[in-house]
Design an enzyme around this catalytic site. Structure first.
Site: not given
Length: 885
Positions: A95, A578, A775, A779
């Protein structure tokens, strides 16, 4: 000691040096059979001429070796120690309170940092400082403070389970060959070897270093799945035992049998005692340790208080009955036994659901267990266990077979179904030179493949590792759930005491009962309140959904690395793309070229020498174009990337630069202006500041770019395009996709992209949830800045490490899947919270007697855990059938 595998003895010492010849089993550099500790001793007593040993054995680079010469092994190990990442499998988590107890216990240990726990996976992970307590000591402390049994899970290197002659505990004491990182006895006959596959291969390891008396053990399930199975089996056994002992008690209590109260009571007492000690017994140390060591009041304490109260009162009542002075309320052993049985049934259902959730979304199940090994020419065909593959191997994939691991096609042509791994439903054609990934299914052709990644580190393992990481992370809504669950148990204890006091008063003042009778009646209400409520439902409300969502997303080719991503993706209001390699394929072609040098061949050779080793789409496309023309590269030295601008190096001491026209300040050159006006990507080469050549490249849109942008705009999600490319090329793509010119930005550096993302997030009209999809290396900062950074898998590792989610296949439709899955997951989380709140509110009121004519008797209160958890489980599991729109 004799040299092994062709190694030659090191002069003056009993060890083997690097052998550069290829092994018959693969291109390995075989090293000595000495242990790492022996090698370090040898280094410490050697002279400067043996610095290579510091590199080979200790991993110390040449720039830092001087400071280690002359140190003994302990000094070197201490000086080179780094923080160790530890993962533990934990048995006994049932739990949210258990998870909280485990977290507090680990977090209190000196030298342990960044603790993360997972109730669904039954695992914990943390960073351990060098010089802190050993992992074995930590495991012992956890067992002492929580009662949980733990064992360490290896998360680095390749592992191999072997069957050894004799006792495994004696086997692991032997000296480890170089390349073997650890030996762990799993049981009396099985040893797990963790080894560095770059040093030694699996077959070489068994055949050469350990001898042919060693055999491969049967494959084991992944630790999280294996742990789940063990927990389910244990819960099933205890539930069955409790049921068998409870049924006779119920029959004696409820069936119309002849009057033998003392005999029936004695039998019931015996059976109830066994249930209380054997079945409910483990709850006692768990609850007590939680209070003493971590100051946590958890669900186990409610079980202990309620069952103990019912059992103890029944024992006292039976004692009075034996003495001939029966109490007004007889013994009710059926209450304590049925209570325990129903609680165990609820725990069994919960454990089974958690196990099935983990098992059903385990991407590792796609890993096939065998491979057909052939020689480098594709001849032969020996079927081996996939765990025995090693670098340098070539294997064959027959029609309709699953691919065992990542590789490059050497010969053959076929279509491969990658939908199980990447979500791509259309089979992909494969031919010599094509990459294939583990878990995909071959079509009708036969392929010969050169291995590039071993099963333990291939695409399946990589995706599974990212999915596992997300299971450990917790969304912000989980923090609310944890706080509610932590307060719920103490509140329930208080409410049960209040119910006890109120019903004594009602019994005396209104029902005119005796004090004893009123107390017994009040205790039945108090017991019901203690046990009928269930924090477990709240504890499972979020993590069970997150785990299943992670597995479902992975099957559609989307891997989110943090749970927060799946929580907030539904609220995305702005998507920023991009261009190159994201909206476009990144497969540029050279459409135009101009040379300003008297010797075009020299200029072309300089361009190729500068770009031939670059992974950037523009540089790679230019290099491929020049190589196809038969250009021979010139040697350009000190080549380095200038993020957002281009590349630079030196030729015979003269600066060579290649990049966009702005960086080289040649926008005004007519040839450059002409190419820019055509919307082409322009790449320029200069030598010592003089323009040598100019190339115009073009790219094509991804097939799903238009549909993805259109769907986002249909949902009123703003779309922007930012790129470091020239203005004409960027605006051309923006126009094709219907993106507003106001949302198109060109000639943006990495820092510009980050600022653009931040400006949108901090907009004065209200912050927006921004998803940035890119990519490239440039970036990375924007990916990190955005609320959600989404990385195209065809990009760079730097960008992937900065992202919050990864598209396993470069398909932009993954953005829509991520948003839709987030919405589906959030709806289920809200339902689970609502159900938990509604259930606990009404269950406590019913148990406390707030509704005069309707109540929950103590013996049935144990059904509370089952009724509260079951809807939560079913709703979470329903997410497995999520379908993309």
């Amino acid at each position: 000691m004799a040299a092994c595998c062709g190694g030659t003895p090191h002069a003056g010492r009993d060890r083997c040096t690097l052998n550069t010849s290829s092994s018959p089993h693969g291109p390995y550099s075989q090293k000595s059979c000495c242990s790492k500790e022996e090698d370090i001793h040898a280094v410490s007593s050697s002279c400067d001429t043996n610095k290579s040993c510091l590199q080979d054995v200790c991993g110390i680079d040449s720039d830092h070796q001087e400071e280690y010469i002359g140190l003994d092994s302990k000094d070197i190990e201490s000086a080179t120690a780094i923080t160790e990442h530890i993962t533990l499998n934990v048995r006994g988590l049932t739990c949210a309170g258990c998870e909280n107890k485990l977290f507090k216990s680990l977090d209190a240990i000196h030298g342990v940092h960044n603790v993360r726990t997972s109730l669904v996976m039954s695992q914990a992970e943390f960073d351990l400082d060098p010089g802190a307590e050993s992992v074995d000591k930590i495991i012992q402390y956890i067992a002492k403070s929580t009662g949980f049994a733990c064992h360490r899970v290896s998360t680095h290197g390749q592992s191999l389970d072997i069957l050894v002659p004799g006792d495994a505990r004696d086997f692991i004491k032997r000296k480890r060959p170089l390349g073997v990182e650890s030996l762990l006895a799993l049981n009396k006959q099985t040893v797990r070897i963790t080894y560095n596959a770059r040093f030694v291969g699996a077959r070489d390891l068994l055949d050469c270093l350990f001898g042919r008396s060693i055999t491969l053990a049967p494959p084991r399930l992944h630790p999280e799945v294996e742990s789940g199975i063990k927990q389910v089996r244990r819960a099933a056994f205890m539930t069955a035992l409790s049921t068998m002992l409870t049924i006779p008690v119920l029959i004696l209590a409820w069936a119309p049998l002849p009057e033998h109260e003392i005999l029936y009571g004695a039998i019931s007492l015996t059976l109830a005692t066994v249930v209380q000690i054997v079945v409910a017994g483990p709850f006692y140390p768990s609850a007590i340790k939680a209070l003493l060591f971590t100051r946590v009041i958890e669900m186990d304490l409610l079980v202990v208080l309620s069952t103990s109260a019912a059992y103890i009162f029944s024992v006292i009542a039976f004692g009075y009955q034996v003495r001939g002075r029966p109490l007004s309320t007889r013994a009710f052993f059926e209450t304590s036994t049925l209570l325990v049985t129903l609680i165990m049934l609820g725990r069994l259902v919960s454990a089974f659901a958690r196990h099935k959730a983990v098992e059903s979304i385990s991407i590792r199940s796609l890993q096939i267990g065998t491979a057909i090994l052939v020689d480098s020419d594709g001849r032969g065909g020996q079927k081996i266990d996939a765990r025995m593959l090693q670098y340098g191997d070539t294997f064959k994939v027959i029609p309709d077979a699953r691919i065992p691991t990542d590789g490059i096609v050497v010969s053959g042509e076929s279509e491969v179904d990658e939908s199980n791994v990447t979500g791509e439903v259309i089979p992909i054609e494969k031919s010599p030179g094509s990459n294939i990934i583990a878990g995909s299914v071959n079509g009708s052709g036969t392929l010969t493949v050169r291995l590039t990644r071993l099963p333990g580190e291939n695409t399946i393992s990589e995706i599974a590792a990212m999915v596992d990481a997300a299971k450990f992370s917790k969304p912000k809504i989980q923090e609310l759930a944890d706080r509610v669950a932590s307060f719920l148990v103490p509140v329930i204890v208080v409410l049960s005491l209040i119910a006890f006091v109120i019903w004594i008063a009602v019994g005396k003042a209104i029902q005119h009962r005796s004090t004893g009778s009123a107390a017994v009646n009040a205790m039945t209400y108090s017991i019901s309140v203690l046990i009928v409520s269930c924090p477990c439902a709240i504890g499972l409300a979020v993590p069970l959904v997150v785990v299943i969502a992670g597995g479902v997303a992975a099957k559609y080719g989307v891997v989110f690395k943090t749970a927060e991503t799946i929580e907030i993706a539904r609220k995305v209001s702005h998507v920023i793309f991009d261009k190159t390699g994201t909206l476009t394929k990144g497969e540029l072609s050279v459409l135009a070229e101009d040379y300003f040098s008297e010797s075009q061949s020299v200029a072309a050779s300089i361009a190729l020498g500068l770009t031939m080793n670059s992974k950037h789409p523009v540089s790679a496309a230019l290099a491929a174009h020049l190589q196809a023309r038969g250009v021979e590269p010139l040697l350009i030295e000190n080549v380095k990337s200038v993020t957002g601008s281009g590349m630079e190096g030196t030729l015979n001491g003269v600066s060579v630069c290649g990049g966009n026209s702005r960086w080289l300040d040649v926008q005004g050159v007519p040839q450059v202006t002409s190419l820019l006006s055509q919307g082409l990507t322009v790449f320029c080469i200069s030598l010592d500041g003089d323009l040598l050549s100019v190339y115009g490249l073009d790219d094509s849109l991804r097939p799903d770019a238009m549909s993805t942008v259109t769907e986002l705009q249909r949902r009123d999600i703003a779309v922007s395009l930012v790129s470091g490319d020239d203005d004409g090329a960027v605006r051309k793509i923006g126009h094709q996709l219907g993106i507003s010119p106001l949302q198109v930005r060109s000639r943006y550096s990495a820092r510009d992209k980050q600022r653009y993302v931040k400006a949108i997030m901090d907009h004065k009209d209200g912050g927006k949830i921004v998803l940035f999809c890119g990519d490239g290396t440039n970036d990375a900062v924007a990916l990190a800045q955005a609320n959600i950074g989404l990385h195209m898998n065809s990009g760079t590792d730097v960008a992937q490490s900065a992202a919050d989610a990864v598209l396993v296949r470069p398909a932009l439709s993954g953005i829509i899947i991520l948003i839709d899955l987030s919405q589906a997951a959030f709806r289920r989380i809200i339902f689970n919270f609502s159900w938990s709140f509604i259930y606990n509110t009404f269950a406590i009121l019913l148990a406390a007697g707030a509704f005069v004519d309707v109540r929950i008797p103590p013996r049935y209160a144990g059904l509370g855990e089952l009724f509260s958890v079951l809807p939560v489980i079913l709703i979470a599991l329903q997410l497995r059938w999520f379908k993309r729109g």
